[in-house]
Write an enzyme that holds these catalytic residues in place. Structure first.
Site, short mmCIF file in Angstrom:
data_model
loop_
_atom_site.label_atom_id
_atom_site.label_comp_id
_atom_site.label_asym_id
_atom_site.label_seq_id
_atom_site.Cartn_x
_atom_site.Cartn_y
_atom_site.Cartn_z
N ASP A 156 -17.92 -46.32 117.48
CA ASP A 156 -19.31 -46.10 117.90
C ASP A 156 -20.21 -45.80 116.70
OD1 ASP A 156 -21.65 -45.21 119.11
OD2 ASP A 156 -20.74 -43.39 119.98
N HIS A 169 -23.48 -38.73 120.73
CA HIS A 169 -22.72 -39.59 119.81
C HIS A 169 -22.31 -38.84 118.54
CE1 HIS A 169 -23.69 -43.22 122.12
NE2 HIS A 169 -24.83 -42.59 122.38
#
Lengths: 561, 561
Positions: free
Chosen positions: B205, B377
């Site tokens: 990610d 994130h």
């Protein structure tokens, strides 16, 4: 503390001896700054800027302050005082001077040079009065004293207005860099002296009032710029605002140190830096500038470009480089330095440019990954200093959206300004200062005035609404020809659509329905154009809503032949 | 390290025993995440999400991954593994299942519950396989092991794929909150174990790879939320993402502590929180929920609303409150808590809402003035930990714009991954893993697929370009009726314009020119419809460019009667 009053009516005439203030722009938005001060029947304008349109104003070029409330009083305007040379403070001057070209412009040397260059494009030669910090000028009943302030463009001024009805101090845009590149500080000694004398109404820049602490000095970005110049392997391409003389100065200095040449790219960059250099605000090292066209003669590691386009403007040099649509072919080893802010609303455009440049192999140094930008506006900490030094009787936050004005008001309150003395109002709200006290006296019309191609003030909300529908949904135009003697439809329906679907074959589905509906209508004797158009609109609109689940604009046209 | 190759051709067939990876979305944009893994003629899909359109996609509802390269191979797909329940990872599943409804969906309990609710709206009942962290499932030739990861929605999973040609670890979206609200950590012990076993390709990610340091724990925003609940005088209105179960949990907990009741507002909020509560992911204190319609029975200081609209979506509850177009009339003393991120591109919309609410007298607590949001994130610091724990042979950054992918690649390189093992590629680029080595093998078509009303994949760039022209310039439609036997013009020209100017009177200026041009053409014997339309287009287009300085779309229509 005053709040907006949507039901405010036009104000009663100003009391004898009172001072009236109304912002015709800049309160409720970031841009089109303009304040009008009235005393004894005379008017003084402070700034006259433009607002740049956002996604709510499709196709609009510029948004102007609303001059309608002063349109009949142009002869009363003693002068337009310009605090500094940014577009959001001077950009609308040409439009006001078109109404009356002989209103004098008052400002500092650089400010006037920039507005004169702009007016030249509009073929207007203005009457000007150049002032410096410390100067005192009588402009009708307004006795104006000018105070140096520090901002992201040189030669910015605050203005202190003495009238027989009270005093006003307007900061313009400012910050309080304590180590400015040109040594020209915001003159807090003057603020203190004027505060001692008495400031009845303090109009203060709200742009950064939400930002805690202090704005970093311009000098503090030098290390990041130097790092770029030390490490760059090939060309360095710097994008920044075309009015940011000090930023460009830092780039020139770094280029000189590293033995690079510099070319300026972009019309406004070339023009503004030419003016700044001519007037001595920009110090250009000897022999450092080269013509953009001659860059090919230099090795890449000797090249610096300074260009516009830091906000992702699609037609500016930087965007075109990112799209490989520019003479300069950015590639592996080039470094792009975006030495600028990221104005809210421009994120998508700016990130598109950054991604494009990186995809081509360039290193991109920007605000998000290095300390290459500082703001031009005073943060909350600086504003507190101001309030404590000036100790104003009343405060009216200017320059900002509602959230900025509110935050600025809260700072004033925190330093002890009386709640009744803090007026948070938006464009058009009339504030009267009488006997040292402020009150909201009413409101004047103050809508957005759109520059749309060559038209000024003609585009309206209905037009923008139409554009938004066209943008999101496109349109379907349906045409039939009616024989005017028989009332019979002799040709059509013909359907044209744009922005809706590409394949016209889908209209085969609605065509029989439409023909049927028109037949029904005409056989019932309907021959009125408007009524037939309504039948067409309903039939096509209903079909498209049900079948395609969209709401394009439907334009029925009946032509009589 | 690999760069994009615009000239890449279709890849040669995959070598026997190799593993092929191609992202059909999510590489080069934030959204429509989808990866396809191929081995021995079988395919495994990881995620299948939507991208939300921005200002470059006017009128578009959603953007899908491009399925064209797998359209003929749907029977080869063993399963769609869904890492978590966010729209940008599951939103396009209905569109893929419409092509073949029996592809099994594999995911955690919450993820599957969310996609099943969505599929129900599309009237699709999917085949599902529920997995938990630690589970191992054989999906054709793909031996998949699932690993707990922590994200801004519960029950997120990474997936480790073992094949006879090599192993892949796909993180999904994740962060590494070390004190997560539900105690469910990103399982670094599993990452370590899989690293020991050998990770041939690590797909990670990239969303926050540009952000230095570590993402703040979700728990750290509790004090700011508590402060709101302690100080709020009247109603508290919380806006957040309708999938952020932990954020809502924190609000519920604060409400309980302060003795307030809670009503949920907004279809997706009510639906998702219902699912989360039913499955035990959201712990709803007894008797705390009230029906929105019964709020009137409670005193204001006992009321909490949790609603959607944190991104300024114009139709969501919060925007409508700001516009005074909602049952809830926000006023003086109300507190609005925007407990959410500000997604780039939404700034204008969000600030409009904040300004609107503040103007009505509300206190607005948001990311800009309080610590009321943390990201979902992993930041750069966390990614470094990951690389050092997993020690992958090869790395392919996923989920992000180019700048994010690049930054993530730089982190991998910094931890010692060999430059030849880091592939920075965009959507559609085919990466082959053969004998432990990666290489770019070619590219498959991977354009934006637009959902536009009820049409899927029909809107194209030409259509969007038309909408942009219509948005900025509007259009002018010019109609004449021609007698088909004589070739003479018997009616018109008739001019209709929208989004251009409101006052049709300006066309009086071009009408004689147009009539003249048509007369000239017909008297020279031109009776071809297309040629006459060109005459009309040129005449009106030239006039409008010169006189009005605009370039509206010109639509000439010749109707034969």
């Amino acid at each position: 503390m005053s709040h907006p009053h949507p039901e405010l009516s036009l104000p009663a005439p100003l009391k004898d001896g009172g001072v009236r203030v109304v912002a015709l722009g800049g309160l409720g938005e970031v841009g089109r700054n303009m304040a009008v001060i009235e005393h004894k029947g005379q008017l003084l304008v402070i700034d006259c800027g433009v607002l740049f349109p956002d996604d709510h104003h499709p196709g609009i070029d510029l948004i102007l302050p609303d001059f309608s409330s002063i349109q009949d009083r142009l002869d009363d305007i003693q002068a337009i005082v310009l605090t500094h040379g940014h577009e959001d403070h001077i950009g609308a001057v040409p439009y006001l001077l078109k109404l009356k070209p002989d209103i004098p412009l008052v400002g500092s040397q650089l400010t006037l040079a920039l507005i004169e260059a702009k007016l030249k494009e509009h073929r207007i030669k203005p009457y000007t009065l150049t002032v410096r910090e410390g100067a005192r000028e009588t402009l009708g009943v307004f006795d104006c004293e000018f105070v140096a302030v520090n901002h992201s463009i040189p030669d910015a001024l605050a203005v202190f207005v003495r009238t027989s009805g009270g005093t006003l101090l307007h900061t313009g845009d400012f910050k309080m860099d304590q180590l400015p590149l040109d040594g020209r500080l915001t003159d807090l000694r003057a603020f203190a002296r004027l505060g001692e004398e008495g400031v009845d109404l303090f109009l203060t820049d709200s742009t950064n009032a939400e930002v805690p602490g202090f704005t970093t000095p311009e000098k503090d970005i030098a290390p990041a710029i130097d790092r770029v110049f030390r490490h760059a392997k090939r060309r360095i391409i710097v994008a920044c605002f075309s009015s940011h003389v000090h930023r460009v100065q830092q780039v020139l200095d770094a280029a000189e140190k590293s033995g690079r040449k510099v070319a300026m790219v972009g019309r406004s960059m070339v023009r503004n830096m030419g003016i700044a250099a001519d007037l001595g605000y920009l110090h250009v090292p000897d022999n450092i500038l080269v013509d953009f066209k001659k860059l090919g003669d230099l090795p890449d590691h000797k090249v610096t470009l300074i260009c516009t386009g830091s906000q992702g403007e699609p037609m500016a040099a930087l965007s075109r480089m990112a799209n490989r649509d520019h003479q300069i072919e950015v590639g592996e080893g080039d470094t792009v330095l975006m030495a600028s802010s990221l104005i809210p609303g421009n994120e998508n455009a700016v990130y598109r440019v950054i991604n494009g440049l990186m995809r081509l192999g360039a290193d991109v140094v920007h605000k998000g990954n290095a300390k290459v930008h500082v703001s031009g506006h005073a943060s909350a900490g600086e504003l507190l200093y101001c309030y404590n030094i000036v100790k104003p009787r009343n405060v009216m936050p200017v320059h900002g959206e509602w959230r900025h004005l509110r935050a600025n008001a809260d700072l004033a309150l925190a330093t002890g300004v009386h709640p009744k003395g803090v007026v948070v109002v938006e464009d058009g709200v009339v504030v009267d200062l009488v006997d040292g006290k402020v009150r909201v006296a009413g409101a004047v019309p103050c809508g957005y005035v759109y520059v749309d191609g060559s038209s000024v003030g003609e585009a309206d909300e209905a037009l923008l609404k139409d554009r938004q529908i066209l943008r999101d949904e496109g349109f379907i135009s349906v045409i039939v020809v009616m024989d005017s003697s028989s009332g019979k439809i002799v040709a059509g329906p013909e359907i044209t659509a744009r922005g809706f679907v590409e394949d016209d074959v889908i209209f085969d589905d609605v065509m029989p329905k439409l023909t049927q509906a028109l037949d029904d209508a005409t056989s019932q004797g309907v021959s009125d154009t408007y009524q037939l158009e309504q039948v067409m609109r309903r039939t096509v609109g209903g079909w498209v809503g049900r079948k395609i689940r969209r709401r394009p604009m439907i334009i029925p046209v009946v032509i009589e032949a």
